[in-house]
Design an enzyme around this catalytic site. Structure first.
Site, PDB file in Angstrom:
ATOM      1  N   MET A 203      32.149  42.839 -46.709  1.00 40.39           N
ATOM      2  CA  MET A 203      31.983  41.826 -47.748  1.00 40.39           C
ATOM      3  C   MET A 203      30.855  42.145 -48.715  1.00 40.39           C
ATOM      4  SD  MET A 203      34.335  39.599 -47.291  1.00 40.39           S
ATOM      5  CE  MET A 203      33.723  38.364 -48.430  1.00 40.39           C
ATOM      6  N   ARG A 204      30.166  43.269 -48.531  1.00 32.55           N
ATOM      7  CA  ARG A 204      29.048  43.579 -49.421  1.00 32.55           C
ATOM      8  C   ARG A 204      29.519  43.736 -50.862  1.00 32.55           C
ATOM      9  NH1 ARG A 204      26.449  47.392 -46.664  1.00 32.55           N
ATOM     10  NH2 ARG A 204      24.841  45.976 -45.909  1.00 32.55           N
ATOM     11  N   ALA A 205      30.695  44.330 -51.064  1.00 36.98           N
ATOM     12  CA  ALA A 205      31.201  44.526 -52.425  1.00 36.98           C
ATOM     13  C   ALA A 205      31.394  43.188 -53.131  1.00 36.98           C
ATOM     14  CB  ALA A 205      32.513  45.307 -52.384  1.00 36.98           C
TER      15      ALA A 205
END
Length: 654
Positions: free
Chosen positions: A273-275
């Site tokens: 989920m970092r993007a």
């Protein structure tokens, strides 16, 4: 001498925008600048520091504590009664060859010797707190330093436990790295820590190149005067950064744009989920930068162009970047998600029903190689075989202990990194604790009466450091007719791609020699760019006779040249063949091959032979070749780490 002004840089719009957005919102996570040499990467990054607003700090604090929110665990604290101070924003450069002590800090040697106390000397992470940490050639950074950077970037703090010192301090910084992809790629763990990435190329437009030359020559002739001419433009950017920072908390991110962000990330099948978070922060910063009160579709598109190229790579050897038509299609598909009313009772995939079905949107073309047109078949060889799926390769290691460049393959006597023990004869550099410990019992006998230790030459201890080194892995691949059965060559190619991926992860240099027809060729001279080796391998033509001896002699010549260039880097020869030989210098093709193998063995080269022979009738020639090389033999199916446990060590030691 004045630095080159940020505003005077010609072109590189995405790079400048990425740096400015990170200046507005440091939570984006930094910028990775990829590009060929001579494209002003370092010049632009260094010019950024002049635009950043001054930092308000606690006076006298070596760790740049914020007076409004002082760190309760600051080593210079507690800060209860203090004066405020301001200083210019810092750009701290981390050299590629820096030591661990220089990065995280170490025992204060001066105070230890003069006062006899343990005190901490801050390192570059402390200096970069609330500023910019710049790493030129970040892809060449030693692995033990990369690990420390990852820890600090993930936690926002640096923890030091060494030499009797236990310290924790804040280390929140804007990480900016530059790299030339020709010199090797970046470790995936560190790559993912960069919020944005930008590809930089020199313009092919003649007027643009002319203006670059004109401005650079003017700067070199009169740096101060040139900087003065651009001071107003730089001041305007600095003012705009401050205004955007103040406006940032007031910028709204509507649910429709959140769904658009999630849909774009799902379409490109990015991991984790970092993007999504980086896209959201970048879109908000871009809206603040243009003076808007809410995020719009154009902000999301800019954020996706800057934040996704390095995250859509499914394999280390996929080409980085996003084609504009792929991004356009993703934004078009995401528009439907943005306009959809949120589900009042979202399922496990959240509002909007999750990612598109396989093949929808840009997911298909983003996968890359399988959609490309097959290359034409040249005369004299079959078209390249499609590689079988890659797998996790078992570790191939050179026996003994070397002294090569830092890496992750074989054992080495390291000149940097963690010290294992103190020694009076072996090692490099002074082992501080060992030296002080050796001197401490004799202070009374030596007449010490005040502060400070009396150290004699016999007390000095060296630090024995042992780490891992990278090697030169030279692949010698049989592409002849005896190996060219389509199914078998696909398996061989898939296995070599798996070994190349392993070499990429272990920071090796690689080379590729192939042989078929009447001769051998050096398909790829030894390089740190493992991607180039994969590209050559995927274009490999097969068929014809088997000049095994010529392949071994070409490999021997290549190894000899590399030994002269880099005598400390040990080599591992990986021969992929069924052992058959049909082209002879004399009348004995197999005998020629064995004599060539014996010459390689006599020079002490470590080797592994991957036996690709199949079928009910097996001649066992690969086994004879293994014995002649004095190396280790493996069957093709034994290369997978999942099917066979353990480490394969080549027979030859350093």
């Amino acid at each position: 001498m004045s630095g080159y002004p940020f505003s005077a840089v010609v072109g590189h719009d995405d790079l400048r925008l990425s740096l400015l957005l990170n200046s507005v919102h440091p939570g984006i996570g930094g910028v990775l600048v990829r590009g060929e040499k001579g494209t002003a990467k370092s010049t632009i990054v260094r010019a950024l520091a002049a635009l950043l607003p001054e930092a308000s700090v606690v006076a006298g604090c070596r760790f740049s504590c914020d007076p409004e929110r002082p760190d309760p665990h600051c080593p210079d604290g507690p800060h209860t009664d203090f004066d405020d101070d301001t200083r210019p924003a810092r750009l701290v450069e981390l050299p590629v060859g820096a030591t661990e002590d220089r990065l995280i800090g170490s025992l204060d040697l001066e105070r230890a010797l003069t006062e006899g106390v343990r005190a901490y000397q801050p390192g570059l992470l402390a200096a970069a707190h609330r500023g910019v940490l710049y790493v030129d050639e970040v892809n060449l950074l030693h692995d033990h330093l990369v690990d420390l950077l990852l820890d600090a970037a993930a936690m926002g703090r640096a923890h030091v436990e060494r030499e009797g010192v236990s310290v924790s301090h804040a280390a929140s910084f804007l990480l900016v790295g530059t790299m030339n992809p020709e010199e090797g790629e970046l470790r995936p763990q560190l790559l993912d820590r960069f919020g944005l990435t930008v590809e930089v190329r020199a313009s092919r437009d003649v007027p643009t190149r002319t203006e670059v030359i004109r401005r650079r020559l003017a700067f070199e002739a009169d740096p101060a005067g040139f900087a003065e001419r651009w001071s107003d433009a730089d001041a305007e950017l600095a003012t705009r950064i401050v205004a955007a920072r103040k406006a940032l908390p007031e910028v709204s991110l509507p649910d429709s744009e959140l769904r658009r962000i999630a849909a774009v990330c799902a379409a490109f099948d990015v991991d984790g989920m970092r993007a999504d978070l980086v896209l959201a922060r970048t879109a908000v910063a871009h809206a603040a930068w243009r003076g808007a009160e809410r995020v719009e579709e154009s902000d999301v598109e800019v954020a996706a162009r800057l934040a996704l190229p390095h995250r859509r790579r499914r394999d280390p050897f996929d080409e980085p970047g996003i084609e504009q038509d792929q991004l356009d299609q993703a934004m078009k598909d995401a528009a439907e998600e943005a306009d959809r009313e949120p589900d009042p009772d979202p399922g496990p995939d959240g509002p909007g029903g999750g990612a598109p079905e396989p093949g929808d949107g840009p997911t298909g073309p983003a996968q890359g190689p399988q959609n490309a047109e097959a290359p034409p078949t040249p005369s004299g060889g079959q078209a390249p075989a499609t590689p079988d799926p890659a797998f996790r390769a078992r570790q191939l290691e050179i026996a003994g202990v070397g002294e090569g460049a830092p890496g992750r393959r074989s054992r080495s006597r390291a000149g940097s990194g963690r010290a294992l023990r103190a020694s009076t004869s072996q090692g490099s550099g002074i082992h501080l604790v060992g030296t002080l410990t050796a001197a401490a019992p004799y202070q009374r006998d030596r007449g010490r009466t005040g502060a400070g230790l009396i150290v004699r030459a016999g007390d000095v201890r060296k630090a024995v450091r042992e780490g891992r080194e990278s090697n030169l892995v030279l692949f010698l691949v049989d592409a002849s007719g005896s190996m060219a059965a389509r199914k078998r060559m696909s398996a061989v190619t898939g296995a070599v791609v798996s070994l190349l991926r392993d070499a990429y992860q272990r920071r090796d240099k690689v080379g590729l020699v192939t042989f078929r027809g009447s001769s051998a060729e050096l398909a790829l001279p030894p390089t740190s760019s493992v991607e180039a080796a994969v590209a050559r391998l995927r274009d490999l033509r097969t068929g014809g006779r088997t000049p095994l001896a010529d392949g071994l002699l070409r490999a021997r010549k290549t190894l000899a040249v590399e030994r002269l260039r880099d005598p400390r880097r040990r080599a591992l020869l990986v021969v992929v063949t069924d052992g058959r030989a049909t082209v002879a210098v004399s009348r004995d093709a197999v005998g020629d091959a064995m004599r060539a193998a014996a010459m390689i063995a006599a020079e002490g080269t470590a080797s592994v032979v991957v036996d690709c022979e199949s079928g009910p009738v097996r001649l066992g020639l690969a086994g004879k070749l293994t014995a002649a090389l004095g190396g280790t033999g493996l069957r093709l199916e034994e290369l997978s780490a999942d099917s066979v446990a353990g480490v394969v060590r080549a027979a030859r030691a350093a």
